[in-house]
Design an enzyme around this catalytic site. Structure first.
Site, PDB file in Angstrom:
ATOM      1  N   LYS A 110       0.846  -1.202   0.000  1.00  0.00           N
ATOM      2  CA  LYS A 110       0.000   0.000   0.000  1.00  0.00           C
ATOM      3  C   LYS A 110       0.877   1.245   0.000  1.00  0.00           C
ATOM      4  O   LYS A 110       1.736   1.411   0.859  1.00  0.00           O
ATOM      5  CB  LYS A 110      -0.908  -0.009   1.227  1.00  0.00           C
ATOM      6  CG  LYS A 110      -1.738   1.258   1.414  1.00  0.00           C
ATOM      7  CD  LYS A 110      -2.505   1.210   2.733  1.00  0.00           C
ATOM      8  CE  LYS A 110      -3.192   2.538   3.028  1.00  0.00           C
ATOM      9  NZ  LYS A 110      -3.865   2.538   4.356  1.00  0.00           N
TER      10      LYS A 110
ATOM     11  N   ASP B 186      -2.421  10.324   4.046  1.00  0.00           N
ATOM     12  CA  ASP B 186      -3.826   9.950   4.193  1.00  0.00           C
ATOM     13  C   ASP B 186      -4.527  10.895   5.153  1.00  0.00           C
ATOM     14  O   ASP B 186      -4.414  10.767   6.371  1.00  0.00           O
ATOM     15  CB  ASP B 186      -3.936   8.506   4.703  1.00  0.00           C
ATOM     16  CG  ASP B 186      -5.388   8.070   4.868  1.00  0.00           C
ATOM     17  OD1 ASP B 186      -6.268   8.718   4.273  1.00  0.00           O
ATOM     18  OD2 ASP B 186      -5.622   7.086   5.593  1.00  0.00           O
TER      19      ASP B 186
ATOM     20  N   LYS C 151      -9.861  12.630   8.971  1.00  0.00           N
ATOM     21  CA  LYS C 151      -9.362  12.165  10.253  1.00  0.00           C
ATOM     22  C   LYS C 151      -9.306  13.321  11.248  1.00  0.00           C
ATOM     23  O   LYS C 151      -9.267  14.489  10.860  1.00  0.00           O
ATOM     24  CB  LYS C 151      -7.940  11.599  10.076  1.00  0.00           C
ATOM     25  CG  LYS C 151      -7.850  10.329   9.252  1.00  0.00           C
ATOM     26  CD  LYS C 151      -6.393   9.906   9.085  1.00  0.00           C
ATOM     27  CE  LYS C 151      -6.272   8.648   8.256  1.00  0.00           C
ATOM     28  NZ  LYS C 151      -6.786   7.457   8.958  1.00  0.00           N
TER      29      LYS C 151
ATOM     30  N   ASP D  28       1.539   6.064   5.889  1.00  0.00           N
ATOM     31  CA  ASP D  28       0.562   5.190   5.247  1.00  0.00           C
ATOM     32  C   ASP D  28       1.095   4.555   3.960  1.00  0.00           C
ATOM     33  O   ASP D  28       0.399   3.790   3.311  1.00  0.00           O
ATOM     34  CB  ASP D  28      -0.734   5.962   4.953  1.00  0.00           C
ATOM     35  CG  ASP D  28      -1.967   5.114   5.200  1.00  0.00           C
ATOM     36  OD1 ASP D  28      -1.867   4.094   5.911  1.00  0.00           O
ATOM     37  OD2 ASP D  28      -3.044   5.464   4.685  1.00  0.00           O
TER      38      ASP D  28
ATOM     39  N   ARG E 291      -7.764  -0.346   1.171  1.00  0.00           N
ATOM     40  CA  ARG E 291      -8.324  -1.550   0.538  1.00  0.00           C
ATOM     41  C   ARG E 291      -8.777  -1.271  -0.892  1.00  0.00           C
ATOM     42  O   ARG E 291      -8.793  -2.172  -1.726  1.00  0.00           O
ATOM     43  CB  ARG E 291      -9.481  -2.083   1.394  1.00  0.00           C
ATOM     44  CG  ARG E 291     -10.655  -1.153   1.511  1.00  0.00           C
ATOM     45  CD  ARG E 291     -11.522  -1.451   2.726  1.00  0.00           C
ATOM     46  NE  ARG E 291     -10.861  -1.062   3.971  1.00  0.00           N
ATOM     47  CZ  ARG E 291     -11.416  -1.208   5.173  1.00  0.00           C
ATOM     48  NH1 ARG E 291     -12.612  -1.760   5.294  1.00  0.00           N
ATOM     49  NH2 ARG E 291     -10.768  -0.821   6.249  1.00  0.00           N
TER      50      ARG E 291
END
Length: 497
Positions: free
Chosen positions: A262, A267, A274, A285, A348
């Protein structure tokens, strides 16, 4: 490597060095160190007799004797019957960390034969080299040089008087793995305004040029042409264009092991933004991508007889007027539609397109690695990564590689009961199943895009970086995955030798 390391055929007694590190088991002074003790005027024996140092795990003592070694560092290994690769690696990491903090330019380490337990010589050499790299790591490149900065560590010798050739060969393997881990950590630590998707792609190109790897980098136009709709959906809120990177090391004419990392270089969470607190850590990330690139650094140095492909989907996840929204439905590379419930469940999404892309290589097995869920930290803390998969044998290979590497993983179930968490009312699947079993539901989402190959998934959100200085670990990025992946592919290579 940040410093040179080599096996030196020399006795620890009389060895001239600013720092001589001795790894000692709990109990009395090993007979092989009596000469060293005499050279310190009995200082080692006295500190043991006083009980100020007993050899407990992580225990240290620094002595300042007169003689060729101006400092002697004692590092505890723990109970003699508990000494294994992890204990040896950890003691070397403590020695490396202490050498760096003391500001010595070169140092030496000696592990007495009595302190090696049942660990074979090759594994002793490998573990020490890995540990030194782990503990001595630091990153100062973005700091202005100052008078208070200590000199960098330049050399660390492993003393092996009469040591077998296997120890030397193991040390070379460990040195290459340590270099790969250092490479990964150097990428992880970079801020998001430096380590953009384009930067990560250029790092991959540089690796390919140095070691002769095959490399393919898809820019945004090529990603659109490839119909990677899930990756594109995450990228559409950012001014930075995404990249999809494929590296190939062909050391054998066999079906490849595919490593997928990944690569979210920052992010923010997107529209599902967030909290501000600790958001700066979201530069980490891309730790999965760093692990894949670090593994290829190691492969380039070791050149094992194995075929490995590395895939890295890389993007930022940012909020803007063009960002993907909760409730949107997108189409993945595999053709399945996805209802986006939470834009912060973006890892994902980019991984599912990479899993679909992996089919073209007809892989022997695939493993992905990602800082995927906060839920894995709740489940396993910072001591182990989570592992899930479709093939019991492959998952066990990954688990055993983690044990050898000192990067432990723990299996979570992918029972059919959990699949219902990812059902969508309007699409083939949704990208978030809510808080319950959050790591497992994320694994189930990825499983929906696995087609025709054994697969395992590693969730490293709790182990990719640490916010604390610990005896055998340095605060910051850990390079988690490099050692595990290397053990995994080297085992495959040796099984075919």
């Amino acid at each position: 490597m940040p410093f040179a390391t080599a096996v030196v055929q020399a006795q620890p007694a009389g060895y001239e060095t600013p720092l001589l590190a001795l790894a000692l088991p709990r109990g009395k002074l090993p007979a092989s160190l009596e000469g060293v003790d005499q050279g310190t005027g009995g200082a080692i024996g006295r500190v043991l007799a006083a009980g100020d140092f007993s050899g407990k795990k992580d225990e240290t003592a620094v002595l300042y004797p007169s003689g060729p070694a101006s400092r002697v560092l004692l590092v505890g290994l723990g109970k003699p019957d508990e000494i294994d690769r992890t204990a040896i690696r950890r003691s070397a990491a403590i020695a490396g960390k202490k050498a760096r903090s003391l500001g010595v330019t070169h140092a030496a380490l000696y592990l007495p034969p009595e302190a090696r337990g049942k660990v074979p010589p090759a594994e002793v050499g490998q573990s020490i080299a890995e540990g030194l790299a782990q503990g001595a790591w630091q990153y100062n490149e973005m700091k202005k040089p100052g008078e208070d900065r200590k000199p960098p560590l330049e050399r660390f010798d492993l003393l092996a008087h009469g040591g077998p050739a296997e120890l030397i060969q193991g040390h070379k393997t460990g040195e290459a793995i340590g270099a790969g881990q250092t490479f990964a950590r150097g990428l992880q630590v970079l801020p998001g305004n430096v380590a953009t998707p384009t930067y990560i792609a250029n790092v991959a190109r540089d690796l390919a040029q140095r070691y002769g790897f095959g490399v393919t980098v898809l820019d945004k136009a090529a990603i659109i042409k490839e119909k990677m709709g899930a990756l594109l959906s995450v990228a559409q809120g950012s001014a930075e264009e995404p990249r999809f990177i494929a590296l190939e090391y062909k050391g054998a004419d066999t079906a490849p092991i595919v490593l997928i990392g990944k690569g979210v270089t920052f992010d923010s969470g997107g529209i599902s933004i967030k909290p501000a607190q600790n958001m700066e850590d979201m530069k980490y990330d891309m730790s999965g991508a760093a692990a894949v690139l670090g593994t290829f650094e190691t492969l380039g140095r070791l050149k094992p007889k194995v075929h490995v492909v590395g895939l890295i989907p890389s993007t930022e996840n940012m909020p803007s007027g063009t960002a993907v929204k909760p409730g949107d439905v997108i189409t993945s590379h595999l053709g399945k539609t996805i209802e986006v419930i939470n834009t912060d469940a973006e890892g994902r999404l980019i991984l599912c397109d990479a899993l679909s892309y992996a089919r073209r290589y007809k892989p022997a097995a695939v493993v992905d690695i990602a800082t995927l869920t906060g839920a894995i930290v709740v489940a396993l803390g910072h001591s182990a990564a989570g592992v899930m998969g479709t093939d019991e044998k492959w998952v066990e290979e990954v688990r055993q590689a983690g044990e050898r590497a000192g990067e432990r993983v723990w299996e979570l179930p992918l029972w059919d009961d959990y699949r219902d968490l990812m059902k969508s009312d309007i699409a083939d699947v949704k990208n978030s199943g809510g808080r319950p079993a959050g790591s497992i539901s994320a694994g189930w989402f990825l499983r929906e895009f696995v087609d025709g190959f054994p697969w395992a998934h590693l969730d490293i959100a709790g182990t990719a970086y640490t916010e604390r200085d610990e005896p055998g670990r340095v605060k910051g990025p850990t390079g988690m995955g490099v050692r595990l992946f290397t053990e995994l592919v080297l085992a495959r290579a040796s099984s075919r030798a």
